[in-house]
Design an enzyme around this catalytic site. Structure first.
Site, PDB file in Angstrom:
ATOM      1  N   MET A 160       0.857  -1.182   0.000  1.00 13.84           N
ATOM      2  CA  MET A 160       0.000   0.000   0.000  1.00 13.84           C
ATOM      3  C   MET A 160       0.897   1.238   0.000  1.00 13.84           C
ATOM      4  O   MET A 160       1.877   1.300   0.739  1.00 13.84           O
ATOM      5  CB  MET A 160      -0.971   0.006   1.167  1.00 13.84           C
ATOM      6  CG  MET A 160      -0.376  -0.120   2.524  1.00 13.84           C
ATOM      7  SD  MET A 160      -1.727   0.011   3.719  1.00 13.84           S
ATOM      8  CE  MET A 160      -0.909  -0.334   5.225  1.00 13.84           C
ATOM      9  N   ARG A 293      -3.479  -2.158  11.043  1.00 12.83           N
ATOM     10  CA  ARG A 293      -3.275  -1.610  12.389  1.00 12.83           C
ATOM     11  C   ARG A 293      -3.385  -2.714  13.443  1.00 12.83           C
ATOM     12  O   ARG A 293      -2.619  -2.757  14.404  1.00 12.83           O
ATOM     13  CB  ARG A 293      -4.293  -0.495  12.668  1.00 12.83           C
ATOM     14  CG  ARG A 293      -3.896   0.771  11.967  1.00 12.83           C
ATOM     15  CD  ARG A 293      -4.919   1.866  12.039  1.00 12.83           C
ATOM     16  NE  ARG A 293      -4.324   3.076  11.471  1.00 12.83           N
ATOM     17  CZ  ARG A 293      -4.974   4.195  11.249  1.00 12.83           C
ATOM     18  NH1 ARG A 293      -6.253   4.286  11.525  1.00 12.83           N
ATOM     19  NH2 ARG A 293      -4.358   5.245  10.741  1.00 12.83           N
ATOM     20  N   TYR A 429       4.523   3.598  12.620  1.00 15.08           N
ATOM     21  CA  TYR A 429       3.854   3.414  11.311  1.00 15.08           C
ATOM     22  C   TYR A 429       2.405   2.911  11.431  1.00 15.08           C
ATOM     23  O   TYR A 429       1.936   2.636  12.510  1.00 15.08           O
ATOM     24  CB  TYR A 429       4.688   2.595  10.336  1.00 15.08           C
ATOM     25  CG  TYR A 429       4.998   1.144  10.624  1.00 15.08           C
ATOM     26  CD1 TYR A 429       4.336   0.396  11.576  1.00 15.08           C
ATOM     27  CD2 TYR A 429       5.995   0.508   9.874  1.00 15.08           C
ATOM     28  CE1 TYR A 429       4.649  -0.929  11.779  1.00 15.08           C
ATOM     29  CE2 TYR A 429       6.311  -0.824  10.073  1.00 15.08           C
ATOM     30  CZ  TYR A 429       5.633  -1.530  11.028  1.00 15.08           C
ATOM     31  OH  TYR A 429       5.941  -2.848  11.222  1.00 15.08           O
ATOM     32  N   GLU A 430       1.749   2.888  10.272  1.00 12.84           N
ATOM     33  CA  GLU A 430       0.298   2.608  10.182  1.00 12.84           C
ATOM     34  C   GLU A 430      -0.493   3.634  10.994  1.00 12.84           C
ATOM     35  O   GLU A 430      -1.521   3.293  11.594  1.00 12.84           O
ATOM     36  CB  GLU A 430      -0.037   1.192  10.672  1.00 12.84           C
ATOM     37  CG  GLU A 430       0.585   0.076   9.883  1.00 12.84           C
ATOM     38  CD  GLU A 430       0.265   0.100   8.404  1.00 12.84           C
ATOM     39  OE1 GLU A 430      -0.721   0.762   8.011  1.00 12.84           O
ATOM     40  OE2 GLU A 430       1.025  -0.498   7.634  1.00 12.84           O
ATOM     41  N   GLY A 431      -0.044   4.869  11.000  1.00  9.06           N
ATOM     42  CA  GLY A 431      -0.679   5.908  11.816  1.00  9.06           C
ATOM     43  C   GLY A 431      -0.019   5.916  13.172  1.00  9.06           C
ATOM     44  O   GLY A 431      -0.113   4.909  13.895  1.00  9.06           O
TER      45      GLY A 431
END
Lengths: 568, 244
Positions: A160, A293, A429-431
């Site tokens: 992604m 997440r 990461y991933e927010g």
């Protein structure tokens, strides 16, 4: 060395979670307890055979970028092949696309076992699986036919692509362009950074899911669309689609997974295919992000488990220091402070894993077609909590593990040093965890008039109603749970959004302690079937959690109820 | 090619071994059981031979219902059907007797098993089965290929390897590297539920019973001597350990 407790996983799946009820549902009729157990055996065998032997070597020989090509550790090739051949890669997908409709609860437990042995390798297949989920959810029939079977057999991999050099956490600011072409495709032009597994030599093609802005689209998040952008032409993989790696980031950990800088359309020849509707890219991408997440949080807990079993073994072999009044050095595991550190680690992943399996079961109920809205709302609320808790507490657990090993823990002769480097990325990461906290307090707690929060309250109260009043921890829990509700209404009454969100991280820490505390209570209702050894250990760990960890709720509520004049 | 693979259900090799009932019974509480590691090699090679030459693979276990997860796993790995002889595997002769009874009722080209189990490690079951059936029994087999009615075998012998040929049917005790262990796939796991598992009573009775078990003595403390202090090591070996 054992890096996880199979007994604890079996306890969670078969005694605590909804799995026995879920297996009665038509959607999961291909499975029973025996198949679930065998899936976990398979995951462990893959972990032992294809992951563990490469844990250190793949850290020392990180992915290599030369002449525009990225080569990854050979162990990754074997792992990806095993994951596809065993069917674990496609296990949770519907049978109509080649999956096995395995419950997410079981697949999550299997992923945990693999992640305990290396957190880098499974990232390739997690990303691949996330891509397929999106294509299966939003793709046209032609897109599904072109990509899904190739990807679920790992002939092609997937990534992604969100972050750009100028747009990290602020995805609304991305400016990769998508220009419509006469044939219905789009010309893609832009750069993406930190793309995990964004390039490698494992497969003949890599399918990138790219966020980009169609010419003339509205500004901000409402003008972002999602595109399928293959590295090579899907009809002829020897033909490049003008996706080039222009750099490799040298990270402090997770070195077996390259993070690359990709240029799309540097020569004006990059074709993208719109996935789903125009300008719906972000909400669509969040479907993949939410599953990733959960994966990141789970990785934190798996690292906690691996660190715990490593430091626990060391503490039972290393003699240092005397117990007051004693004449001889004792095993360091006998020192109360070391015991505390070991119990902290154990409490983190055992309680955390229970919460994850709870959320996976909510996903399973949705697949089974039961109370879809309710379980979707609970999943949305708890996903950022899980990401936050798993990554944050995983870090603390690994840190304690390293401390148990003392000076040896700081050397590369022991795996804690590598784990400490690997775990650090998870809260980024991933927010970032700050973003997760803002999502919890800024959206999930407030959405639909606070309905998801009320659903969670009902779930927790259901557990409390089964607990006898003599339960040692019930009263402590109820006190803090009431405080959480008081804190939530106080914060939501604030008119200034900056004031509301200033301490969102502390709020999420508070909420996560409540959620994990709830799981410890739920587990305490299910220990009857377990043997004496398990119960002794359980009593000690739940005791640790409520004495040392859960009491943090008190100071968190005190801070959150006071007016913040420091950072606002 | 019809192959009978005999599998044992043994404690996981990392399991903590304890006893109960005055040390007369192995304490199974909390112990995970697995297919005997050497049996797993035999099973893996049998499945490869079936894929190469056609035929069926039947797994046989002598054990109580508790062993069915290991039998199902063998089916998930690729065996076609299973037989469980419903009895405690009390001793090697008793187990061999059960295998021989099943083999007499069927026509197997090969009867394969591990060279030994990892619980009691007697390593004699294949030999006794050979005696009971009047067939050649070879062990420990490290390589196996079939050419028509002939098995081409490599086995470990003292100080080296021996290559030999034998006519089928045969009984083989196997070990690595005859094949790589196979991992059960999702498809295998799901189809295993539908494959036949026939349970039959035992023939004869066990000849032995356990009076008591005991664990080997615990290892003493390990002393680390720096390489440059070899004299200290000699002193310890002479005066403390008294082995020199």
């Amino acid at each position: 060395m054992t890096l996880f407790s199979r007994k604890h996983i079996d306890f969670l799946l078969h005694e605590v979670s909804d799995l026995p009820e879920l297996l009665k549902e038509e959607y999961f009729s291909g499975h029973d307890r025996e198949t679930a157990d065998m899936v976990l055996d398979t995951a462990f065998e893959i972990a032992q055979k294809e992951i563990e032997p490469h844990f250190v070597d793949s850290d020392q020989k990180e992915a290599n970028y030369e002449n525009g090509e990225v080569k990854v550790h050979p162990g990754v090739h074997g792992f990806v092949k095993s994951q596809a051949e065993s069917g674990l890669l496609s296990a949770t997908f519907p049978e109509e696309v080649g999956g096995s409709q395995l419950p997410e609860s079981v697949a999550g437990a299997a992923a945990f076992i693999e992640l305990c042995h290396s957190n880098s390798f499974p990232m390739y297949t997690d990303l691949l699986s996330g891509c397929v989920k999106l294509i299966n959810s939003f793709g046209t029939t032609e897109q599904k036919e072109t990509y899904i079977s190739k990807m679920l057999t790992a002939n092609w991999m997937g990534t992604m692509c969100l972050t750009e050099p100028q747009a990290g956490s602020s995805l609304a600011e991305i400016n990769t362009k998508a220009t419509p072409q006469n044939d219905g495709t789009y010309k893609i032009d832009g750069q993406k950074i930190f793309i995990s597994a964004g390039d490698h030599d494992i497969t003949e093609n890599i399918i990138h899911l790219v966020l980009a802005r169609i010419d003339g689209a509205p500004a901000g998040a409402k003008g972002i669309s999602l595109f399928i952008v293959p590295k090579n032409n899907p009809k002829n993989c020897s033909e490049s689609n003008d996706v080039k790696t222009i750099g490799l980031f040298h990270k402090m950990g997770q070195k077996a997974t390259p993070a690359v800088h990709l240029a799309f359309g540097a020569e004006g020849k990059c074709t993208g295919y719109l996935l789903g509707k125009p300008n719906q890219g972000l909400p669509q991408m969040f479907k993949m992000m939410n599953s990733s997440r959960l994966g990141v949080g789970l990785t934190g807990l798996a690292l906690s488990s691996a660190a715990y079993y490593t430091s626990n073994q060391y503490a039972h072999e290393r003699k240092q220091g005397r117990i007051p009044g004693g004449n001889e050095n004792v095993l360091i595991a006998e020192h109360p402070d070391v015991k505390r550190m070991l119990l902290k680690q154990k409490a983190i992943h055992e309680g955390g894993l229970a919460l994850f399996i709870q959320v996976y079961s909510y996903l399973d109920w949705q697949k089974a077609g039961k109370e879809i809205e309710k379980y979707a709302a609970l999943t949305e609320l708890l996903t950022p909590v899980c990401k936050f808790y798993g990554s944050d507490q995983g870090y603390h657990s690994v840190n304690e593990g390293l401390q148990v090993l003392g000076g040896y823990g700081y050397t590369s002769d022991f795996p804690l040093e590598q784990m400490a480097r690997d775990v650090r990325i998870l809260s980024i990461y991933e927010g970032t965890n700050g973003i997760q906290a803002q999502a919890v307090l800024g959206r999930q707690v407030q959405v639909n008039g606070g309905a998801p929060f009320q659903l969670l309250r009902a779930e927790i109260e259901k557990t409390l109603s089964h607990l006898n009043d003599s339960c040692l921890f019930k009263r402590d829990f109820e006190t803090s749970f009431k405080k959480l509700q008081q804190v939530t209404s106080t914060l939501l009454s604030k008119q200034n959004p900056t004031e509301l969100l200033a301490d969102a991280t502390l709020y999420t820490e508070f909420l996560s302690l409540i959620c994990v505390g709830w799981q410890w209570l739920k587990m305490s209702l299910a220990t009857e079937q377990m043997d004496t050894e398990f119960n002794e250990s359980f009593k000690q760990t739940i005791g640790y959690f409520f004495r040392y960890e859960f009491t943090k709720c008190l100071y968190l509520s005190e801070i959150l109820l006071k007016e913040n004049k420091i950072t606002v | 090619m019809n192959i009978l693979v005999c599998i044992s259900s043994v404690p996981d090799t990392t399991a903590k071994i304890t006893f109960k009932d005055d040390n007369t019974t192995f304490n199974k509480d909390g112990v995970t059981h697995i297919i005997g590691p050497y049996d797993d090699y035999a099973l893996a090679r049998a499945i490869e031979l079936k894929e190469e030459l056609g035929g069926t693979v039947t797994v046989l276990n002598v054990g109580t219902a508790e062993t069915e997860p290991q039998i199902r796993k063998a089916l998930a790995i690729g065996a076609d059907e299973a037989i469980r002889v419903d009895a405690e595997p009390t001793d090697s002769f008793f187990v061999a007797e059960q295998i021989a009874a099943v083999a007499k009722e069927n026509s197997y080209d090969l009867i394969m098993m591990g060279r030994e189990t990892t619980d009691y490690n007697s390593g004699v079951v294949h030999g006794i089965v050979g005696q009971l059936l009047g067939m050649p029994s070879l062990s420990p087999v490290m390589e196996l290929n079939i050419d028509g009615n002939t098995a081409k075998i490599s086995r470990e012998i003292e100080g080296g390897k021996e290559k030999l040929e034998a006519t089928l049917p045969l009984i083989l005790g196997c070990q690595e590297p005859i094949a790589e262990w196979k991992i059960a796939s999702m498809r295998g796991i799901m189809t295993a539920r539908k494959k036949p598992l026939n349970v039959r009573p035992a023939v004869g009775e066990g000849l032995t019973s356990v009076s008591s078990y005991s664990l080997p003595p615990e290892k003493g403390d390990c002393k680390m001597i720096p390489a440059e202090e070899a004299e200290k090591l000699i002193d310890l070996l002479q005066n403390e350990a008294k082995v020199l």
